[in-house]
Motif scaffolding. Structure first.
Motif, PDB file in Angstrom:
ATOM      1  N   GLU A  71       0.849  -1.187   0.000  1.00 50.40           N
ATOM      2  CA  GLU A  71       0.000   0.000   0.000  1.00 50.40           C
ATOM      3  C   GLU A  71       0.885   1.237   0.000  1.00 50.40           C
ATOM      4  N   ALA A  72       1.261   1.660  -1.200  1.00 52.68           N
ATOM      5  CA  ALA A  72       2.189   2.782  -1.320  1.00 52.68           C
ATOM      6  C   ALA A  72       1.499   4.116  -1.054  1.00 52.68           C
ATOM      7  N   ASP A  73       0.226   4.224  -1.422  1.00 54.35           N
ATOM      8  CA  ASP A  73      -0.515   5.473  -1.257  1.00 54.35           C
ATOM      9  C   ASP A  73      -1.194   5.460   0.105  1.00 54.35           C
ATOM     10  N   SER A  74      -0.633   6.184   1.065  1.00 52.57           N
ATOM     11  CA  SER A  74      -1.158   6.161   2.428  1.00 52.57           C
ATOM     12  C   SER A  74      -2.589   6.670   2.491  1.00 52.57           C
ATOM     13  N   ALA A  75      -2.870   7.781   1.818  1.00 52.47           N
ATOM     14  CA  ALA A  75      -4.218   8.355   1.873  1.00 52.47           C
ATOM     15  C   ALA A  75      -5.244   7.414   1.260  1.00 52.47           C
TER      16      ALA A  75
END
Length: 203
Positions: free
Chosen positions: A72-76
């Motif tokens: 999950e690279a995109d935290s938001a």
């Protein structure tokens, strides 16, 4: 007559001769079968082990590794937070398709309690003893949009988590649709154009 009878006897064909020995390969297969794979030495789940220092046969994940399909690279996008704070903007583009997707997911998972209009008068709330909050309260209209993603993911109060039922992208679609519901019920009439007022049946 006897020689004639012998002449009428059918001669064996090649296939009939092969059929007599068709059972031989089966015998070789049966002889070759063994149960080494079934009876192989192995640990069953949660069994102790004398090989490892901690005495456990089940091993923890290797440090700094990520399971396949779980990166999950995109935290938001995946947590609803940015730098530890609730996201205040959608992590994707707001489109009509996104709102339509959010509406279908909202109607399926949220409307039974919160109602189709978000007023808290869903079927579950109507039949059950619990009170479901309206999504049009001042508090919920002013919270960060990441709040709705967080609630869908982790649950709150009596509401359980929907993380295993609604994927992250759809959670954001639901959050966007909730914002659209709130705007539809709390619009300042002075901000509407004459055409928009006419569509609503107003002066």
């Amino acid at each position: 007559m006897q020689p004639v009878a012998r002449s009428l006897r059918r001669k064996p064909t090649v296939m009939s001769r092969l059929a007599r020995f068709a059972w031989l390969p089966l015998c070789f297969v049966l002889v070759g079968c063994h149960v080494d794979m079934y009876d192989q030495p192995k640990y069953r789940p949660n069994r102790p082990s004398d090989f490892f220092e901690d005495g456990r046969s089940m091993r923890p994940p290797v440090e700094n590794t990520v399971a396949m399909g779980s990166f999950e690279a995109d935290s938001a996008l995946f947590t609803g937070r940015l730098n530890g704070e609730l996201a205040v903007e959608l992590p994707m583009e707001l489109t009509a398709e996104l709102l339509e997707r959010g509406q279908t997911r909202y109607d399926a998972f949220c409307a039974p309690c919160h109602g189709l209009a978000g007023d808290g008068n869903g079927v579950i709330a109507y039949r059950g003893p619990m009170e479901v909050p309206t999504l049009h309260s001042d508090r919920l209209r002013t919270v960060a949009i990441g709040y709705y993603f967080d609630v869908i993911t982790n649950g709150v109060n009596r509401m359980y988590s929907y993380a295993h039922r609604i994927p992250p992208e759809d959670r954001w679609a639901v959050a966007a649709y909730v914002r659209a519901l709130q705007l539809s019920q709390n619009v300042d009439a002075d901000t509407l154009t004459a055409e928009e007022r006419a569509l609503l049946g107003g002066p």
